[in-house]
Design a protein around this motif. Sequence first.
Motif, PDB file in Angstrom:
ATOM      1  N   UNK A 201      -0.262  -0.913   9.916  1.00  0.00           N
ATOM      2  CA  UNK A 201      -1.030  -1.798   9.037  1.00  0.00           C
ATOM      3  C   UNK A 201      -0.523  -1.650   7.603  1.00  0.00           C
TER       4      UNK A 201
ATOM      5  N   UNK B 199      -3.901 -10.078   9.436  1.00  0.00           N
ATOM      6  CA  UNK B 199      -5.221  -9.705   9.916  1.00  0.00           C
ATOM      7  C   UNK B 199      -6.341 -10.216   9.016  1.00  0.00           C
TER       8      UNK B 199
ATOM      9  N   UNK C  13     -17.954   3.908  -1.528  1.00  0.00           N
ATOM     10  CA  UNK C  13     -16.722   3.180  -1.898  1.00  0.00           C
ATOM     11  C   UNK C  13     -16.795   2.711  -3.353  1.00  0.00           C
TER      12      UNK C  13
ATOM     13  N   UNK D 224      -5.069   0.320  -3.535  1.00  0.00           N
ATOM     14  CA  UNK D 224      -6.205   1.059  -2.979  1.00  0.00           C
ATOM     15  C   UNK D 224      -7.498   0.682  -3.700  1.00  0.00           C
TER      16      UNK D 224
ATOM     17  N   UNK E  38      -8.643  -2.671  -2.531  1.00  0.00           N
ATOM     18  CA  UNK E  38      -9.054  -2.576  -1.132  1.00  0.00           C
ATOM     19  C   UNK E  38     -10.427  -1.911  -1.031  1.00  0.00           C
ATOM     20  N   UNK E  39     -10.629  -0.879  -1.837  1.00  0.00           N
ATOM     21  CA  UNK E  39     -11.888  -0.145  -1.814  1.00  0.00           C
ATOM     22  C   UNK E  39     -13.062  -1.083  -2.137  1.00  0.00           C
TER      23      UNK E  39
ATOM     24  N   UNK F 297       0.805  -1.226   0.000  1.00  0.00           N
ATOM     25  CA  UNK F 297       0.000   0.000   0.000  1.00  0.00           C
ATOM     26  C   UNK F 297       0.836   1.273   0.000  1.00  0.00           C
ATOM     27  N   UNK F 298       1.939   1.299   0.742  1.00  0.00           N
ATOM     28  CA  UNK F 298       2.797   2.491   0.775  1.00  0.00           C
ATOM     29  C   UNK F 298       4.209   2.069   0.395  1.00  0.00           C
TER      30      UNK F 298
ATOM     31  N   UNK G 249      -0.189   6.565  -1.759  1.00  0.00           N
ATOM     32  CA  UNK G 249      -0.793   5.228  -1.695  1.00  0.00           C
ATOM     33  C   UNK G 249      -0.699   4.603  -3.076  1.00  0.00           C
TER      34      UNK G 249
ATOM     35  N   UNK H  42     -13.652  -3.416   0.783  1.00  0.00           N
ATOM     36  CA  UNK H  42     -14.359  -2.684   1.837  1.00  0.00           C
ATOM     37  C   UNK H  42     -15.849  -2.574   1.481  1.00  0.00           C
TER      38      UNK H  42
ATOM     39  N   UNK I 282      -1.165  -3.138   3.610  1.00  0.00           N
ATOM     40  CA  UNK I 282      -1.962  -3.948   2.695  1.00  0.00           C
ATOM     41  C   UNK I 282      -1.038  -4.380   1.561  1.00  0.00           C
TER      42      UNK I 282
ATOM     43  N   UNK J  24     -18.906  -4.001   3.647  1.00  0.00           N
ATOM     44  CA  UNK J  24     -19.945  -3.093   4.152  1.00  0.00           C
ATOM     45  C   UNK J  24     -21.342  -3.587   3.780  1.00  0.00           C
TER      46      UNK J  24
ATOM     47  N   UNK K 269     -24.452   1.609   6.488  1.00  0.00           N
ATOM     48  CA  UNK K 269     -23.446   0.708   5.905  1.00  0.00           C
ATOM     49  C   UNK K 269     -23.596   0.650   4.384  1.00  0.00           C
TER      50      UNK K 269
ATOM     51  N   UNK L 206     -22.271  -6.478   5.878  1.00  0.00           N
ATOM     52  CA  UNK L 206     -22.664  -6.096   7.238  1.00  0.00           C
ATOM     53  C   UNK L 206     -24.016  -5.381   7.240  1.00  0.00           C
TER      54      UNK L 206
ATOM     55  N   UNK M 166     -22.384   3.825   2.734  1.00  0.00           N
ATOM     56  CA  UNK M 166     -20.927   3.899   2.665  1.00  0.00           C
ATOM     57  C   UNK M 166     -20.406   2.933   1.598  1.00  0.00           C
TER      58      UNK M 166
END
Lengths: 165, 418
Positions: free
Chosen positions: B24, B239, B373, B336, B339-340, B12-13, B331, B343, B26, B347, B366, B350, B369
């Motif tokens: 953290x 994780x 994303x 990203x 990952x987006x 990620x970075x 990033x 996510x 990714x 969401x 949720x 959930x 959001x």
Amino acid sequence: MQRCWNCDAQQMDGAIFCTDCGASLIGRQRRQETTTTLDEPDKTVPSSAAAPPAYNPTGMSLVLVHDGRRLQLEPNTILLVGRTDQKRGIIPDIDLGNYGGYDAGVSRRHAMIAVSESNCTVEDLESANGTFVNNQRVHPQQPLTLHHGDELKFGTLLLRVEIHP
Amino acid sequence: MKSDIHLQWSISRPVLPTSTEPQLIYALLEANPQAVVRTDSKLPLCLCLVVDRSSSMRGERLNQVKDATHRIIDHMSSEDYFALVTFNDRADIVIPAQRVTDKANLKLKVSGIEAAGGTEMATGLAMAVQEVRRIGMTRGISRIMLLTDGRTYGDESRCVQIARRAQERRIGMTVLGMGSEWNEDLLETMAAHENSRAHYITSAKEVTQMFAEELQRMHATFAQSVKLYAKLRGDGMLRALDRVRPFIAPISIIEEQTQTWTGNLGDWPSGDTQAFLIEMVVPPLPVGDHPVLQIAIRYTVPDDNAQQQVAATTIQVPVRSPQEAAKHDQINPNVKQWLERVVAYRLQSRAWQAMEAGDIEEATARLRMAGTRLFEAGETELARTVEEEATLMLQSGVTTAEGRKRIKYGTRGLMGKS
């Protein structure tokens, strides 16, 4: 540690999206934390569960034969009989899911009962396991008049029709 | 000639600052099996179709399934085995597992299927497993394809048990739900194994295409029982692990040995590029280049007497002073983007859980959001569907079965559009 600008949850350094609410943590001023506690703030979210429908205690009622429970039906209404399925957004007026409907083969959208001042009809909505009046299968999508004392079956769930003028 | 799976990674970075706290990271891991060149013919296949022939399949649906089945038979060779089981209130073996030699006769039997009665899935599945196991292929791919448009009554847990037993014996399952009335929880649970998958079909017309794609994928399987081993240096933690290509799906990981996590990655067709998103927590590290994560992917080749092969790589992380790291504080856009989407997938998933629990407010938040994303990941059409469902949810406390399925399967299948 950083805090999410949207939900205030603590997030690890390097996190790009909040693991809690999904908000983007980049491109905004980071809120650095000095503490490393993992306790997140308490969040109390109000519940908005739907209230069960209320029935008029006069007129027509259906009695669940296996436990004697009475479901009273409001006059001048058309009621969906079935089983609640929150995920699919099906919330019938008469939810037989609470009365063993699933095991008895009641469909989520099983039948319609129309109650007027003068009569009452049942219409099967092409349910998987059928609607029966006095052990005769009701043709789907053809309303049939109900009478006091009729035995009404959704799948194998037996109810007795009571109509009091 | 076979060559290894080619592994590539990006993080990620590009540079991490020194810190007194864990950070953290990714990592996107791409595995390209296209480097494998096969000289032999297609892998033999043992395919058993399990078709719902309850009343609701009557008409166009069943006709489309029959057409699609005819095409499957056309695409199979005399090296392959085919079986067909149908179920309604009871289950029948329409075509016992046999080599695909007399195609005309097989098709005739397919054409004779008629729709009637209710839905009793477990017996049909059990018969399918029996048929596939009866052939007992040592070389090649065994698979059960289940197609249904409804729900089964009272035998759900048996269905899941039968599916698990089959999956553990390397019989993968493709589960196709047609329309909007099928029990997605059941089908998803049945397909929740790395060698299986569930699809959502909105119209009967899609059946043919879906069957053809699955058939192609099965024939092309080159790696089976693929397993990832990730050894993390020091005090770190793995994780999460998510598959992002060819479709998004979380992968369960366990710490099999101290600091070594494993996850099952299923069977891989040679045409698909596989990509995974790894979320790892690294402990405070001094300035320097650190080999933080050793990755090994172990797999067997189905036509090579189950010989085990390994592909390996090590993820290196450069750590610099905060001042130096700030100069490179950008990033990786590719990481990203994936990952987006992961996510967004989490969401929406959930959101449905919150909805089930009756918490409309949280479910709406949720879902909204997830829409944001998706919008930022460039998935505007899906983002709009999500927004519409969120509005409906807030106004009426319900969602549409179709919208929900579109979102669920749409967020998962975001491949090939980037």
